[in-house]
Write a protein that holds these residues in place. Structure first.
Motif, PDB file in Angstrom:
ATOM      1  N   VAL A   1       0.644  -1.077   0.035  1.00  0.00           N
ATOM      2  CA  VAL A   1       0.026  -0.161  -0.070  1.00  0.00           C
ATOM      3  C   VAL A   1       0.958   1.320  -0.155  1.00  0.00           C
ATOM      4  N   ILE A   2       1.925   1.357   0.835  1.00  0.00           N
ATOM      5  CA  ILE A   2       2.781   2.273   0.836  1.00  0.00           C
ATOM      6  C   ILE A   2       3.567   2.605  -0.457  1.00  0.00           C
ATOM      7  N   ALA A   3       3.861   1.518  -1.252  1.00  0.00           N
ATOM      8  CA  ALA A   3       4.603   1.603  -2.459  1.00  0.00           C
ATOM      9  C   ALA A   3       3.617   2.202  -3.669  1.00  0.00           C
ATOM     10  N   GLU A   4       2.431   1.868  -3.552  1.00  0.00           N
ATOM     11  CA  GLU A   4       1.483   2.152  -4.290  1.00  0.00           C
ATOM     12  C   GLU A   4       1.416   3.817  -4.206  1.00  0.00           C
ATOM     13  N   LYS A   5       1.174   4.163  -3.019  1.00  0.00           N
ATOM     14  CA  LYS A   5       0.724   5.692  -2.702  1.00  0.00           C
ATOM     15  C   LYS A   5       1.911   6.501  -3.045  1.00  0.00           C
ATOM     16  N   ALA A   6       3.225   5.925  -2.861  1.00  0.00           N
ATOM     17  CA  ALA A   6       4.413   6.690  -3.159  1.00  0.00           C
ATOM     18  C   ALA A   6       4.570   6.812  -4.747  1.00  0.00           C
ATOM     19  N   PHE A   7       4.317   5.843  -5.360  1.00  0.00           N
ATOM     20  CA  PHE A   7       4.386   5.885  -6.854  1.00  0.00           C
ATOM     21  C   PHE A   7       3.287   6.842  -7.674  1.00  0.00           C
ATOM     22  N   LYS A   8       2.118   6.514  -6.917  1.00  0.00           N
ATOM     23  CA  LYS A   8       0.821   7.509  -7.466  1.00  0.00           C
ATOM     24  C   LYS A   8       1.275   8.941  -7.129  1.00  0.00           C
ATOM     25  N   GLU A   9       1.540   9.386  -5.878  1.00  0.00           N
ATOM     26  CA  GLU A   9       2.193  10.642  -5.796  1.00  0.00           C
ATOM     27  C   GLU A   9       3.122  11.192  -6.754  1.00  0.00           C
ATOM     28  N   GLU A  10       4.216  10.513  -6.852  1.00  0.00           N
ATOM     29  CA  GLU A  10       5.287  10.862  -7.828  1.00  0.00           C
ATOM     30  C   GLU A  10       4.749  11.065  -9.187  1.00  0.00           C
ATOM     31  N   VAL A  11       3.934  10.151  -9.623  1.00  0.00           N
ATOM     32  CA  VAL A  11       3.346  10.448 -11.033  1.00  0.00           C
ATOM     33  C   VAL A  11       2.485  11.542 -11.087  1.00  0.00           C
ATOM     34  N   GLU A  12       1.744  11.801 -10.166  1.00  0.00           N
ATOM     35  CA  GLU A  12       0.764  13.150 -10.164  1.00  0.00           C
ATOM     36  C   GLU A  12       1.737  14.341 -10.267  1.00  0.00           C
ATOM     37  N   LYS A  13       3.137  14.432  -9.977  1.00  0.00           N
ATOM     38  CA  LYS A  13       3.943  15.519 -10.169  1.00  0.00           C
ATOM     39  C   LYS A  13       4.346  15.785 -11.633  1.00  0.00           C
ATOM     40  N   ILE A  14       4.110  14.694 -12.270  1.00  0.00           N
ATOM     41  CA  ILE A  14       4.437  14.617 -13.652  1.00  0.00           C
ATOM     42  C   ILE A  14       3.357  15.160 -14.569  1.00  0.00           C
ATOM     43  N   VAL A  15       2.170  14.590 -14.237  1.00  0.00           N
ATOM     44  CA  VAL A  15       0.696  14.730 -14.909  1.00  0.00           C
ATOM     45  C   VAL A  15       0.849  16.204 -15.384  1.00  0.00           C
ATOM     46  N   GLY A  16       0.401  16.394 -16.651  1.00  0.00           N
ATOM     47  CA  GLY A  16       0.220  17.640 -17.387  1.00  0.00           C
ATOM     48  C   GLY A  16       1.345  18.253 -18.271  1.00  0.00           C
ATOM     49  N   LYS A  17       2.608  17.384 -17.794  1.00  0.00           N
ATOM     50  CA  LYS A  17       3.707  17.556 -18.783  1.00  0.00           C
ATOM     51  C   LYS A  17       3.542  17.109 -20.071  1.00  0.00           C
ATOM     52  N   THR A  18       3.852  17.552 -21.105  1.00  0.00           N
ATOM     53  CA  THR A  18       3.807  17.160 -22.367  1.00  0.00           C
ATOM     54  C   THR A  18       5.007  15.843 -22.578  1.00  0.00           C
ATOM     55  N   ILE A  19       4.656  14.595 -22.869  1.00  0.00           N
ATOM     56  CA  ILE A  19       5.789  13.790 -23.136  1.00  0.00           C
ATOM     57  C   ILE A  19       5.622  13.102 -24.552  1.00  0.00           C
ATOM     58  N   ASP A  20       6.483  13.041 -25.285  1.00  0.00           N
ATOM     59  CA  ASP A  20       6.234  12.432 -26.617  1.00  0.00           C
ATOM     60  C   ASP A  20       6.971  11.000 -26.562  1.00  0.00           C
ATOM     61  N   ILE A  21       8.078  10.787 -25.971  1.00  0.00           N
ATOM     62  CA  ILE A  21       8.474   9.440 -25.902  1.00  0.00           C
ATOM     63  C   ILE A  21       8.885   9.105 -24.373  1.00  0.00           C
ATOM     64  N   ALA A  22       8.348   8.008 -23.734  1.00  0.00           N
ATOM     65  CA  ALA A  22       8.644   7.624 -22.538  1.00  0.00           C
ATOM     66  C   ALA A  22       9.336   6.315 -22.245  1.00  0.00           C
ATOM     67  N   PHE A  23      10.420   6.224 -21.432  1.00  0.00           N
ATOM     68  CA  PHE A  23      11.041   4.960 -21.301  1.00  0.00           C
ATOM     69  C   PHE A  23      10.313   4.396 -19.850  1.00  0.00           C
ATOM     70  N   PHE A  24      10.113   3.392 -19.748  1.00  0.00           N
ATOM     71  CA  PHE A  24       9.297   3.033 -18.488  1.00  0.00           C
ATOM     72  C   PHE A  24       9.623   1.426 -17.957  1.00  0.00           C
ATOM     73  N   PRO A  25       9.904   1.319 -16.728  1.00  0.00           N
ATOM     74  CA  PRO A  25       9.983  -0.186 -16.474  1.00  0.00           C
ATOM     75  C   PRO A  25       8.878  -1.120 -16.804  1.00  0.00           C
ATOM     76  N   VAL A  26       9.141  -2.379 -17.231  1.00  0.00           N
ATOM     77  CA  VAL A  26       8.331  -3.517 -17.418  1.00  0.00           C
ATOM     78  C   VAL A  26       9.018  -4.714 -16.794  1.00  0.00           C
ATOM     79  N   ASP A  27       8.841  -5.301 -15.773  1.00  0.00           N
ATOM     80  CA  ASP A  27       9.817  -6.073 -15.020  1.00  0.00           C
ATOM     81  C   ASP A  27       8.929  -7.224 -14.484  1.00  0.00           C
ATOM     82  N   ARG A  28       9.168  -8.592 -15.053  1.00  0.00           N
ATOM     83  CA  ARG A  28       8.387  -9.790 -14.714  1.00  0.00           C
ATOM     84  C   ARG A  28       8.549 -10.298 -13.312  1.00  0.00           C
ATOM     85  N   ARG A  29       9.643  -9.808 -12.611  1.00  0.00           N
ATOM     86  CA  ARG A  29       9.912 -10.199 -11.177  1.00  0.00           C
ATOM     87  C   ARG A  29       8.790  -9.693 -10.440  1.00  0.00           C
ATOM     88  N   LEU A  30       7.924  -8.842 -10.855  1.00  0.00           N
ATOM     89  CA  LEU A  30       6.683  -8.457 -10.278  1.00  0.00           C
ATOM     90  C   LEU A  30       5.691  -9.297 -10.520  1.00  0.00           C
TER      91      LEU A  30
END
Length: 243
Positions: free
Chosen positions: A156-185
């Motif tokens: 729950v803490i991990a989810e909250k921390a992630f969503k709070e950080e993403v909220e700081k980026i929301v509204g920024k224009t992003i053409d290309i994003a590189f993002f983790p996709v990790d099957r250890r999860l």
């Protein structure tokens, strides 16, 4: 290369190179298995390859060994004008090089490239660049780290921390994003990428942080199609994607 276009090359793990009209950028280079393969077609960058390149910028999001490879400094032997933009948790002798140590939530301009930094949900920072009419985001280790074996309260803490950080980026224009996709999860291997795509709406989201597990990229590409997330399946080292 035309303005506002980019040639993207997958290197390995979280490593990508992006060439725009006037700049050549390398993100989180890490190549533990180069062997005798010494070309971009194998995801390997050499000082000889960079010798004739101009306006080179090398980014390392944090000190973890799979994101920061000290071989990047060898490149400066042939091209001393390389700018290194490093997270300030990286401990290294930067004196001989053009290094810029940065922390989260800073903004700077280097060689006409606007660099904004955000946080991570592990170590270090994430980058948002504005370069040659394009906006490029590299997440570093920013991800929804939902480990099934951890206690529920930690998840729950991990989810909250992630969503709070993403909220700081929301509204920024992003053409290309590189993002983790990790099957250890396990079944949660791409929930961070899905959430980021939903909230930040990049025009292209490319997977990273999957090491040799190209199957993770294959599975994500199918999932992304269902969710209308613009992506490209990464199938091999040195793969080129044109934006």
């Amino acid at each position: 290369m035309n303005p506002s276009n980019a040639k993207i090359t997958y290197l390995f793990h979280s490593g990508y190179a992006v060439e725009t009209a006037n700049h050549f950028m390398i993100f989180d280079y890490y190549q533990p298995f180069p062997g005798n393969k010494l070309s971009m077609t194998d995801g390997v960058i050499t000082s000889e390859f960079l010798k004739s390149k101009k306006n080179i910028m090398v980014f390392s999001s944090h000190a973890h060994a799979d994101h920061f490879d000290r071989i990047i400094f060898d490149w400066a032997k042939e091209n001393p004008d390389i700018n290194y933009i490093l997270s300030n948790d990286i401990r290294t002798n930067t004196a001989p090089y053009k290094c810029h140590m940065v922390a989260a939530y800073e903004e700077s301009i280097i060689d006409d490239v606007k660099i904004q930094t955000f946080g991570s949900t592990d170590q270090g920072i994430s980058f948002l660049l504005t370069v040659d009419g394009l906006s490029i985001f590299h997440a570093g280790d920013l991800n929804w780290w939902h480990w099934s074996g951890e206690p529920k309260e930690d998840r729950v803490i991990a989810e909250k921390a992630f969503k709070e950080e993403v909220e700081k980026i929301v509204g920024k224009t992003i053409d290309i994003a590189f993002f983790p996709v990790d099957r250890r999860l396990e079944e949660a291997y791409c929930i961070g990428a899905e959430y980021f795509a939903m909230k930040c709406k990049p025009k292209l989201l490319l997977p990273m942080h999957f090491g040799k597990d190209f199957g993770a990229s294959h599975d994500f590409s199918k999932r992304a199609k269902e969710l209308s997330i613009p992506t490209v399946e990464i199938k091999q080292l040195g793969q080129e994607i044109f934006f």
